[in-house]
Design a protein around this motif. Structure first.
Motif, PDB file in Angstrom:
ATOM      1  N   ALA A   2     -41.738 -13.639   3.909  1.00  0.00           N
ATOM      2  CA  ALA A   2     -42.487 -12.544   3.292  1.00  0.00           C
ATOM      3  C   ALA A   2     -41.767 -11.218   3.487  1.00  0.00           C
ATOM      4  O   ALA A   2     -41.754 -10.378   2.583  1.00  0.00           O
ATOM      5  CB  ALA A   2     -43.892 -12.472   3.870  1.00  0.00           C
ATOM      6  N   ALA A   3     -41.147 -11.011   4.634  1.00  0.00           N
ATOM      7  CA  ALA A   3     -40.423  -9.767   4.890  1.00  0.00           C
ATOM      8  C   ALA A   3     -39.229  -9.641   3.955  1.00  0.00           C
ATOM      9  O   ALA A   3     -38.932  -8.547   3.453  1.00  0.00           O
ATOM     10  CB  ALA A   3     -39.969  -9.706   6.341  1.00  0.00           C
ATOM     11  N   THR A   4     -38.552 -10.740   3.691  1.00  0.00           N
ATOM     12  CA  THR A   4     -37.411 -10.722   2.787  1.00  0.00           C
ATOM     13  C   THR A   4     -37.854 -10.388   1.366  1.00  0.00           C
ATOM     14  O   THR A   4     -37.223  -9.596   0.680  1.00  0.00           O
ATOM     15  CB  THR A   4     -36.686 -12.086   2.805  1.00  0.00           C
ATOM     16  N   VAL A   5     -38.949 -10.986   0.930  1.00  0.00           N
ATOM     17  CA  VAL A   5     -39.472 -10.704  -0.411  1.00  0.00           C
ATOM     18  C   VAL A   5     -39.918  -9.245  -0.513  1.00  0.00           C
ATOM     19  O   VAL A   5     -39.577  -8.544  -1.471  1.00  0.00           O
ATOM     20  CB  VAL A   5     -40.638 -11.657  -0.756  1.00  0.00           C
ATOM     21  N   LEU A   6     -40.671  -8.776   0.470  1.00  0.00           N
ATOM     22  CA  LEU A   6     -41.101  -7.381   0.455  1.00  0.00           C
ATOM     23  C   LEU A   6     -39.912  -6.427   0.506  1.00  0.00           C
ATOM     24  O   LEU A   6     -39.895  -5.403  -0.185  1.00  0.00           O
ATOM     25  CB  LEU A   6     -42.041  -7.103   1.627  1.00  0.00           C
ATOM     26  N   GLY A  10     -39.045  -3.959  -2.424  1.00  0.00           N
ATOM     27  CA  GLY A  10     -38.984  -2.557  -2.034  1.00  0.00           C
ATOM     28  C   GLY A  10     -37.660  -1.917  -2.389  1.00  0.00           C
ATOM     29  O   GLY A  10     -37.614  -0.796  -2.894  1.00  0.00           O
ATOM     30  N   ALA A  11     -36.557  -2.624  -2.144  1.00  0.00           N
ATOM     31  CA  ALA A  11     -35.234  -2.092  -2.468  1.00  0.00           C
ATOM     32  C   ALA A  11     -35.070  -1.930  -3.973  1.00  0.00           C
ATOM     33  O   ALA A  11     -34.500  -0.944  -4.450  1.00  0.00           O
ATOM     34  CB  ALA A  11     -34.143  -2.998  -1.903  1.00  0.00           C
ATOM     35  N   LEU A  21     -43.434   1.963  -0.038  1.00  0.00           N
ATOM     36  CA  LEU A  21     -44.634   1.274   0.461  1.00  0.00           C
ATOM     37  C   LEU A  21     -44.347  -0.186   0.755  1.00  0.00           C
ATOM     38  O   LEU A  21     -44.766  -0.719   1.787  1.00  0.00           O
ATOM     39  CB  LEU A  21     -45.764   1.403  -0.562  1.00  0.00           C
ATOM     40  N   PHE A  22     -43.633  -0.846  -0.171  1.00  0.00           N
ATOM     41  CA  PHE A  22     -43.239  -2.236   0.081  1.00  0.00           C
ATOM     42  C   PHE A  22     -42.312  -2.309   1.299  1.00  0.00           C
ATOM     43  O   PHE A  22     -42.372  -3.250   2.084  1.00  0.00           O
ATOM     44  CB  PHE A  22     -42.539  -2.845  -1.138  1.00  0.00           C
ATOM     45  N   GLY A  23     -41.448  -1.321   1.434  1.00  0.00           N
ATOM     46  CA  GLY A  23     -40.522  -1.294   2.556  1.00  0.00           C
ATOM     47  C   GLY A  23     -41.225  -1.183   3.893  1.00  0.00           C
ATOM     48  O   GLY A  23     -40.880  -1.880   4.849  1.00  0.00           O
ATOM     49  N   VAL A  24     -42.222  -0.311   3.977  1.00  0.00           N
ATOM     50  CA  VAL A  24     -42.982  -0.162   5.226  1.00  0.00           C
ATOM     51  C   VAL A  24     -43.685  -1.478   5.564  1.00  0.00           C
ATOM     52  O   VAL A  24     -43.647  -1.938   6.710  1.00  0.00           O
ATOM     53  CB  VAL A  24     -43.998   0.997   5.122  1.00  0.00           C
ATOM     54  N   SER A  54     -35.957  -3.973   3.963  1.00  0.00           N
ATOM     55  CA  SER A  54     -37.124  -3.091   3.986  1.00  0.00           C
ATOM     56  C   SER A  54     -36.756  -1.703   4.484  1.00  0.00           C
ATOM     57  O   SER A  54     -37.223  -0.696   3.948  1.00  0.00           O
ATOM     58  CB  SER A  54     -38.223  -3.692   4.857  1.00  0.00           C
ATOM     59  N   SER A  55     -35.920  -1.639   5.510  1.00  0.00           N
ATOM     60  CA  SER A  55     -35.473  -0.344   6.017  1.00  0.00           C
ATOM     61  C   SER A  55     -34.676   0.405   4.954  1.00  0.00           C
ATOM     62  O   SER A  55     -34.838   1.617   4.771  1.00  0.00           O
ATOM     63  CB  SER A  55     -34.621  -0.527   7.267  1.00  0.00           C
ATOM     64  N   PHE A  56     -33.831  -0.317   4.226  1.00  0.00           N
ATOM     65  CA  PHE A  56     -33.083   0.294   3.124  1.00  0.00           C
ATOM     66  C   PHE A  56     -34.035   0.854   2.068  1.00  0.00           C
ATOM     67  O   PHE A  56     -33.821   1.954   1.554  1.00  0.00           O
ATOM     68  CB  PHE A  56     -32.135  -0.726   2.489  1.00  0.00           C
TER      69      PHE A  56
END
Length: 98
Positions: A2-6, A10-11, A21-24, A54-56
């Motif tokens: 899920a983190a990879t998809v978000l 987000g990127a 928002l997706f990144g956070v 996500s950080s990017f």
């Protein structure tokens, strides 16, 4: 996963500010996934990928906001025109001095 998809979403959407928002959300889910991976020994690579993407997305969204504010401040006097031609000329003069 899920983190990879978000992070990916987000990127991809960070230019329109929604990506932040997706990144956070991706960073939060990624950190939780990293803790789970530490316990179970599975999924660390995906969790790290999610946190990085996500950080990017967050950094890119913040950068877009600052660039938009900078552009608005530099071209504030150009917002009185109703036509595109005079606006372009004014923006060119404000940004490039000519």
């Amino acid at each position: 996963m899920a983190a990879t998809v978000l992070g990916g979403v987000g990127a991809a959407t960070s230019v329109v500010l929604v990506g932040g928002l997706f990144g956070v959300a991706g960073v939060i889910v990624g950190v939780v996934a990293l803790r789970t991976a530490r316990r179970t020994g599975v999924g660390r690579g995906r969790a790290v990928t999610g946190v990085v993407l996500s950080s990017f997305a967050v950094v890119a969204s913040v950068l877009v906001v600052f660039l938009a504010l900078w552009f608005a401040g530099r071209t504030q006097s150009c917002y009185r025109f109703d036509e595109l031609g005079p606006w372009r000329q004014c923006v060119g003069e404000q940004l490039f001095g000519g």
